[in-house]
Write a protein that holds these residues in place. Structure first.
Motif, PDB file in Angstrom:
ATOM      1  N   TYR A 431       0.844  -1.203   0.000  1.00 42.36           N
ATOM      2  CA  TYR A 431       0.000   0.000   0.000  1.00 42.36           C
ATOM      3  C   TYR A 431       0.875   1.247   0.000  1.00 42.36           C
ATOM      4  N   GLN A 432       0.550   2.200  -0.876  1.00 45.14           N
ATOM      5  CA  GLN A 432       1.304   3.453  -0.930  1.00 45.14           C
ATOM      6  C   GLN A 432       0.335   4.590  -0.587  1.00 45.14           C
ATOM      7  N   PRO A 433       0.713   5.433   0.369  1.00 48.58           N
ATOM      8  CA  PRO A 433      -0.222   6.479   0.815  1.00 48.58           C
ATOM      9  C   PRO A 433      -0.458   7.561  -0.232  1.00 48.58           C
ATOM     10  N   LEU A 448      -0.825  -1.946  -4.502  1.00 47.01           N
ATOM     11  CA  LEU A 448       0.028  -2.352  -5.636  1.00 47.01           C
ATOM     12  C   LEU A 448       0.486  -3.795  -5.405  1.00 47.01           C
ATOM     13  N   VAL A 449       0.283  -4.604  -6.429  1.00 46.49           N
ATOM     14  CA  VAL A 449       0.535  -6.027  -6.237  1.00 46.49           C
ATOM     15  C   VAL A 449       2.035  -6.343  -6.284  1.00 46.49           C
ATOM     16  N   ARG A 450       2.429  -7.293  -5.465  1.00 44.09           N
ATOM     17  CA  ARG A 450       3.818  -7.774  -5.444  1.00 44.09           C
ATOM     18  C   ARG A 450       3.808  -9.292  -5.516  1.00 44.09           C
ATOM     19  N   TRP A 451       4.831  -9.807  -6.132  1.00 43.58           N
ATOM     20  CA  TRP A 451       4.962 -11.278  -6.234  1.00 43.58           C
ATOM     21  C   TRP A 451       6.199 -11.669  -5.441  1.00 43.58           C
ATOM     22  N   LEU A 564      -8.853   8.112 -12.829  1.00 43.49           N
ATOM     23  CA  LEU A 564      -8.267   7.892 -14.153  1.00 43.49           C
ATOM     24  C   LEU A 564      -6.752   7.943 -13.992  1.00 43.49           C
ATOM     25  N   ASP A 565      -6.143   6.756 -14.155  1.00 43.15           N
ATOM     26  CA  ASP A 565      -4.707   6.575 -13.891  1.00 43.15           C
ATOM     27  C   ASP A 565      -3.862   7.076 -15.056  1.00 43.15           C
ATOM     28  N   ASP A 566      -2.624   7.413 -14.777  1.00 40.79           N
ATOM     29  CA  ASP A 566      -1.646   7.776 -15.817  1.00 40.79           C
ATOM     30  C   ASP A 566      -2.180   8.869 -16.742  1.00 40.79           C
ATOM     31  N   ASP A 588       0.081  11.661 -14.465  1.00 39.31           N
ATOM     32  CA  ASP A 588       1.101  10.621 -14.625  1.00 39.31           C
ATOM     33  C   ASP A 588       2.454  11.081 -14.094  1.00 39.31           C
ATOM     34  N   LYS A 589       3.182  10.090 -13.590  1.00 42.17           N
ATOM     35  CA  LYS A 589       4.492  10.333 -12.987  1.00 42.17           C
ATOM     36  C   LYS A 589       5.442  11.026 -13.967  1.00 42.17           C
ATOM     37  N   SER A 590       5.305  10.733 -15.244  1.00 44.43           N
ATOM     38  CA  SER A 590       6.241  11.307 -16.216  1.00 44.43           C
ATOM     39  C   SER A 590       6.161  12.839 -16.245  1.00 44.43           C
ATOM     40  N   VAL A 623       5.590  11.851  -6.740  1.00 40.78           N
ATOM     41  CA  VAL A 623       6.150  13.060  -6.109  1.00 40.78           C
ATOM     42  C   VAL A 623       7.308  12.634  -5.207  1.00 40.78           C
ATOM     43  N   GLU A 624       8.482  13.156  -5.514  1.00 39.50           N
ATOM     44  CA  GLU A 624       9.667  12.689  -4.772  1.00 39.50           C
ATOM     45  C   GLU A 624      10.345  13.794  -3.956  1.00 39.50           C
ATOM     46  N   SER A 625       9.937  15.094  -4.184  1.00 43.24           N
ATOM     47  CA  SER A 625      10.639  16.155  -3.441  1.00 43.24           C
ATOM     48  C   SER A 625       9.687  17.178  -2.829  1.00 43.24           C
ATOM     49  N   GLY A 642       3.776   9.450  -3.657  1.00 42.84           N
ATOM     50  CA  GLY A 642       5.135   9.320  -4.165  1.00 42.84           C
ATOM     51  C   GLY A 642       6.127   9.004  -3.066  1.00 42.84           C
ATOM     52  N   TYR A 643       7.363   8.763  -3.518  1.00 45.27           N
ATOM     53  CA  TYR A 643       8.405   8.351  -2.572  1.00 45.27           C
ATOM     54  C   TYR A 643       8.694   9.437  -1.540  1.00 45.27           C
ATOM     55  N   TYR A 644       8.313  10.707  -1.859  1.00 39.10           N
ATOM     56  CA  TYR A 644       8.553  11.775  -0.878  1.00 39.10           C
ATOM     57  C   TYR A 644       7.898  11.403   0.443  1.00 39.10           C
TER      58      TYR A 644
HETATM   59  P1  C2E Z   1       0.750   2.590 -11.539  1.00 39.41           P
HETATM   60  O1  C2E Z   1      -0.674   2.157 -11.370  1.00 39.41           O
HETATM   61  O2  C2E Z   1       0.992   3.837 -12.251  1.00 39.41           O
HETATM   62  O3  C2E Z   1       1.398   2.580 -10.112  1.00 39.41           O
HETATM   63  C1  C2E Z   1       2.280   3.497  -9.690  1.00 39.41           C
HETATM   64  C2  C2E Z   1       3.642   2.989  -9.779  1.00 39.41           C
HETATM   65  O4  C2E Z   1       4.542   4.065  -9.530  1.00 39.41           O
HETATM   66  C3  C2E Z   1       3.941   1.928  -8.729  1.00 39.41           C
HETATM   67  O5  C2E Z   1       4.883   1.073  -9.225  1.00 39.41           O
HETATM   68  C4  C2E Z   1       4.628   2.742  -7.647  1.00 39.41           C
HETATM   69  O6  C2E Z   1       5.488   1.977  -6.820  1.00 39.41           O
HETATM   70  C5  C2E Z   1       5.411   3.701  -8.475  1.00 39.41           C
HETATM   71  N1  C2E Z   1       5.699   4.935  -7.723  1.00 39.41           N
HETATM   72  C6  C2E Z   1       4.882   5.613  -6.878  1.00 39.41           C
HETATM   73  N2  C2E Z   1       5.524   6.722  -6.440  1.00 39.41           N
HETATM   74  C7  C2E Z   1       6.742   6.755  -7.018  1.00 39.41           C
HETATM   75  C8  C2E Z   1       7.845   7.642  -6.955  1.00 39.41           C
HETATM   76  O7  C2E Z   1       7.841   8.635  -6.287  1.00 39.41           O
HETATM   77  N3  C2E Z   1       8.940   7.384  -7.689  1.00 39.41           N
HETATM   78  C9  C2E Z   1       8.974   6.249  -8.457  1.00 39.41           C
HETATM   79  N4  C2E Z   1      10.045   6.033  -9.178  1.00 39.41           N
HETATM   80  N5  C2E Z   1       7.955   5.353  -8.564  1.00 39.41           N
HETATM   81  C10 C2E Z   1       6.850   5.653  -7.812  1.00 39.41           C
HETATM   82  P2  C2E Z   1       4.674  -0.438  -9.131  1.00 39.41           P
HETATM   83  O8  C2E Z   1       4.112  -0.800  -7.819  1.00 39.41           O
HETATM   84  O9  C2E Z   1       5.967  -1.064  -9.525  1.00 39.41           O
HETATM   85  O10 C2E Z   1       3.594  -0.719 -10.195  1.00 39.41           O
HETATM   86  C11 C2E Z   1       3.836  -0.540 -11.498  1.00 39.41           C
HETATM   87  C12 C2E Z   1       2.605  -0.673 -12.327  1.00 39.41           C
HETATM   88  O11 C2E Z   1       2.127  -2.000 -12.286  1.00 39.41           O
HETATM   89  C13 C2E Z   1       1.449   0.156 -11.835  1.00 39.41           C
HETATM   90  O12 C2E Z   1       1.556   1.468 -12.290  1.00 39.41           O
HETATM   91  C14 C2E Z   1       0.280  -0.551 -12.434  1.00 39.41           C
HETATM   92  O13 C2E Z   1       0.123  -0.143 -13.760  1.00 39.41           O
HETATM   93  C15 C2E Z   1       0.738  -1.953 -12.386  1.00 39.41           C
HETATM   94  N6  C2E Z   1       0.141  -2.600 -11.205  1.00 39.41           N
HETATM   95  C16 C2E Z   1       0.591  -2.673  -9.942  1.00 39.41           C
HETATM   96  N7  C2E Z   1      -0.275  -3.358  -9.192  1.00 39.41           N
HETATM   97  C17 C2E Z   1      -1.315  -3.715  -9.989  1.00 39.41           C
HETATM   98  C18 C2E Z   1      -2.514  -4.408  -9.795  1.00 39.41           C
HETATM   99  O14 C2E Z   1      -2.856  -4.837  -8.697  1.00 39.41           O
HETATM  100  N8  C2E Z   1      -3.314  -4.560 -10.875  1.00 39.41           N
HETATM  101  C19 C2E Z   1      -2.976  -4.064 -12.099  1.00 39.41           C
HETATM  102  N9  C2E Z   1      -3.798  -4.254 -13.110  1.00 39.41           N
HETATM  103  N10 C2E Z   1      -1.860  -3.409 -12.316  1.00 39.41           N
HETATM  104  C20 C2E Z   1      -1.031  -3.205 -11.265  1.00 39.41           C
END
Ligand code: C2E
Ligand code: CA
Ligand code: CA
Length: 664
Positions: A431-433, A448-451, A564-566, A588-590, A623-625, A642-644
């Motif tokens: 979980y990310q706040p 966010l899912v992890r394996w 609406l993501d990204d 979006d992060k970009s 958001v990192e800073s 974000g990581y901030y």
């Molecule tokens: P997303 O939905 O855009 O998730 C945000 C991603 O940005 C997450 O990566 C998160 O860890 C990362 N992030 C957040 N803040 C920062 C930051 O400040 N700096 C950096 N460098 N990264 C940050 P994550 O967890 O690796 O997930 C990557 C992508 O995988 C996600 O992008 C999403 O598209 C997909 N994903 C993750 N979990 C799931 C899920 O349960 N279902 C689906 N369908 N996709 C998932």
């Protein structure tokens, strides 16, 4: 099956029948002939008897003795060949001629009715006899004349014409029969057999036949075969060639590769496969129309043919995908030269009417056997390599590398292990706040899912989500994520975290699952639905837009909020934004990454403004800073993630952070 008879059998039966009729007719003719001859003989005998009677009457009435007329009688007998003997008897039945043989017994078995002398009588009876009455004055003397016939001569007379006929006719008949038979064979039976063989084996066309009907069949068969042959050639061409470009098609390519693999395996050889895809073909089709697109494809095909050697194999296997096979090559440098030549030739400007078009191509190169040992593997790896070339900036070629090979292996491993991992419970939600800037409180979080692989450690979703989307596993995994997220909301409900909203990611592919809505309902059955948020991306609306918007509306109707993501990465964001009933925009992060670039800030401000205008909640990702945070606060962005503040965390760590940050 019905039993059939051959023309030969039919002819034999016909000839036998014909022969029988001929024989019966001949027999009838001969019988007639026999009867005629018999009649002549019997007339002769009758006249002989008459003559004898006359001699007797004339001479004996003058009181002459029979011995006096003996010479006459002898002469008579001598002249008649068919008469063997003549006997004359007196009334006492004593033979008086040929000489007085008073005690000679008269032979028996004579025919007395001269009118009834037929062939049978002539041959079976000894001869014929006739009474003669001679008057000497008033005295009546009876004589009897016996003519003993010469059977031998009569037989000869009757049968020799028949024998003559048979001696002559039978051989002639058989010769004729044979001739007819040979002729039949030559003009009907053999031609029919030839026709049969021609029709069945389709060998060489037979020469002209004499019989009109057979000739007409032969001619028709020839014409039909010619037409079939042409059609077959046409079909073969159609099945092996691409109709648009005239190049070989996918089927022929697979065929060619299979043959080459077999040969290369035997002779320990190598060959190269170049997978080419045009870089901007979709634009040409979209903006200039399909006709122009087709012209370009034809033009590219001709360029490809000109750029390679004669025994190289050029095929078009799909829209703008071409595959060139080089069965022989001297070195990798030579392959690179060919690939470069193709790319350069293709990128030359094309003048089309008043316009000048620019086309470029990316090529992936694989070599048998090192980069793939089967047709499927070669094509797949060449395709992957081609994508690598595109990734590196298009308009270039790329060789299959060890790194690509590893990527593929990894992909295969992931694919195989994924299902197992879900069953064994190796997946976990982090979980990310999401922090409300004004309140400076964690108000929400993204799951966010992890394996967690026991051997490999934590595997990032970027690695396995695209693969899961490719093979459909995302449907199952997505369902698990929703259930798991809902479970967590329920758990937090009776704790200090009961205000926390949880966002779950939904892949566009999950929308293609007709049971998606039911699964959402099922997952959220027992929770406070206002805490449940789904993050969707624009790609969910690229296909089946109307159906997907309907599903979204159903979901919204039960009180689930949507993010609406990204946002900003899709190309038609604004038009969709008005149609999709979302509550939150996630920048979006970009865009946040580009914060320090020229126009970076104004872009972010623009997006925030759009969001505000539409009355949406706005979350900035990545958001990192502190600087980024302050800027976002300034322009009116409501939340940051974000990581901030924090990386995504496991439950326990997240709960700790939440309590600490929100000062609980
Ligand atoms: P997303 O939905 O855009 O998730 C945000 C991603 O940005 C997450 O990566 C998160 O860890 C990362 N992030 C957040 N803040 C920062 C930051 O400040 N700096 C950096 N460098 N990264 C940050 P994550 O967890 O690796 O997930 C990557 C992508 O995988 C996600 O992008 C999403 O598209 C997909 N994903 C993750 N979990 C799931 C899920 O349960 N279902 C689906 N369908 N996709 C998932
Ligand atoms: Ca997300
Ligand atoms: Ca995102």
């Amino acid at each position: 099956m019905k039993s059939h008879i051959s023309i030969r059998t039919f002819s034999i039966v016909f000839v036998i029948f014909f022969t029988l009729i001929a024989l019966v007719s001949i027999y009838k003719m001969q019988s007639q002939e026999k009867a005629n001859i018999s009649k002549i003989i019997s007339s002769d005998l009758q006249s002989s008897i008459l003559s004898l009677s006359f001699i007797l009457k004339q001479n004996l009435k003058k009181d002459k003795d029979i011995s006096e007329i003996k010479a006459k009688l002898d002469n008579f007998q001598y002249q008649k060949k068919i008469i063997k003997n003549i006997y004359i008897s007196n009334q006492n039945n004593k033979i008086i001629y040929p000489h007085n043989k008073t005690n000679l017994l008269l032979p028996k078995n004579f025919c007395t009715d001269l009118n009834n002398l037929n062939t049978f009588n002539l041959l079976e009876k000894r001869g014929c006899k006739q009474k003669v009455v001679v008057y000497k004055g008033t005295k009546k003397i009876n004589y009897e004349i016996y003519i003993i016939t010469n059977h031998q001569d009569i037989k000869k007379l009757i049968y020799s014409p028949i024998y003559d006929f048979f001696y002559f006719f039978i051989p002639l008949f058989f010769i004729l029969l044979l001739l007819v038979w040979f002729y039949l064979e030559k003009i009907i039976i053999l031609p029919l057999e030839k026709l049969r063989q021609f029709a069945y084996y389709h060998l060489q066309e037979p020469k002209e036949f004499l019989i009109k009907e057979l000739e007409s069949i032969r001619y028709s068969l020839g014409v039909t075969f010619n037409r079939l042959e042409n059609e077959q050639k046409e079909l073969y061409k159609l099945s092996t060639k691409d109709t648009l470009s005239g190049l070989y098609n996918r089927l022929s390519l697979f065929d060619k590769l299979s043959q080459l693999i077999a040969k290369a395996k035997r002779e320990k050889e190598e060959f190269a496969v170049l997978f080419m895809d045009l870089d901007n073909f979709k634009d040409i089709n979209d903006y200039l129309g399909h006709d122009t697109g087709d012209d370009i494809l034809k033009y590219i095909s001709s360029i490809l043919l000109k750029s390679v050697r004669e025994n190289d194999f050029v095929s078009r296997i799909g829209g703008d995908e071409f595959v060139v096979v080089l069965p022989e090559f001297e070195s990798n440098i030579k392959i690179a030269e060919i690939a470069q030549r193709i790319i350069e030739n293709i990128s030359k400007p094309i003048e089309k009417e008043s316009e000048v078009l620019y086309v470029s191509a990316s090529i992936g190169i694989v070599i048998y056997p090192k980069d793939g040992e089967s047709v499927f593997e070669l094509i797949k790896n060449a395709d992957i390599t081609m994508y690598k070339a595109k990734e590196l900036g298009k308009n270039q070629f790329h060789f299959f590398t060890e790194e690509l090979h590893k990527n593929i292996e990894q992909k295969i491993n992931i694919q195989n292990a994924m299902k197992d991992a879900l069953e064994k419970g190796f997946f976990e939600l982090y979980y990310q706040p999401k922090v409300d800037i004004k309140k400076d409180k964690i108000v929400s979080c993204e799951a966010l899912v992890r394996w967690n692989d026991p051997k490999k450690g934590v595997i990032a979703p970027d690695l396995f989500i695209p693969i899961a989307e490719e093979n459909g596993f995302i449907i199952k995994l997505g369902e698990w994520v929703m259930k798991e997220g809902a479970k967590q909301i329920k758990k937090w409900h009776d704790t200090e975290l009961n205000d926390l909203k949880v966002s779950l990611n939904v892949s566009a592919y999950q929308f293609y699952d007709p049971k998606f809505y039911d699964k959402v309902l099922q997952a959220t059955k027992q929770i406070d639905i206002s805490k449940f948020d789904l993050e969707i991306t624009e790609s969910a609306f690229l296909k089946d837009t109307n159906q997907n918007i309907k599903t979204i509306e159903q979901i919204k109707d039960i009180g689930i909020s949507l993010s609406l993501d990204d946002f900003g990465t899709g190309f038609s964001s604004l038009s969709y934004l008005r149609q999709i009933p979302v509550d939150t925009l996630k920048i979006d992060k970009s865009f946040i990454d580009a914060y320090n670039e020229i126009n970076g800030k104004s872009f972010i401000a623009l997006i925030v403004n759009i969001g505000k205008t539409l009355g949406l909640n706005i979350v900035a990702e990545g958001v990192e800073s502190k600087e980024q945070l302050d800027f976002l606060n300034e322009i009116g962005c409501s939340q940051v993630q974000g990581y901030y503040h924090s990386k995504p965390l496991p439950i326990k760590d997240f709960e700790k952070l939440y309590k600490k940050y929100n000062k609980i």
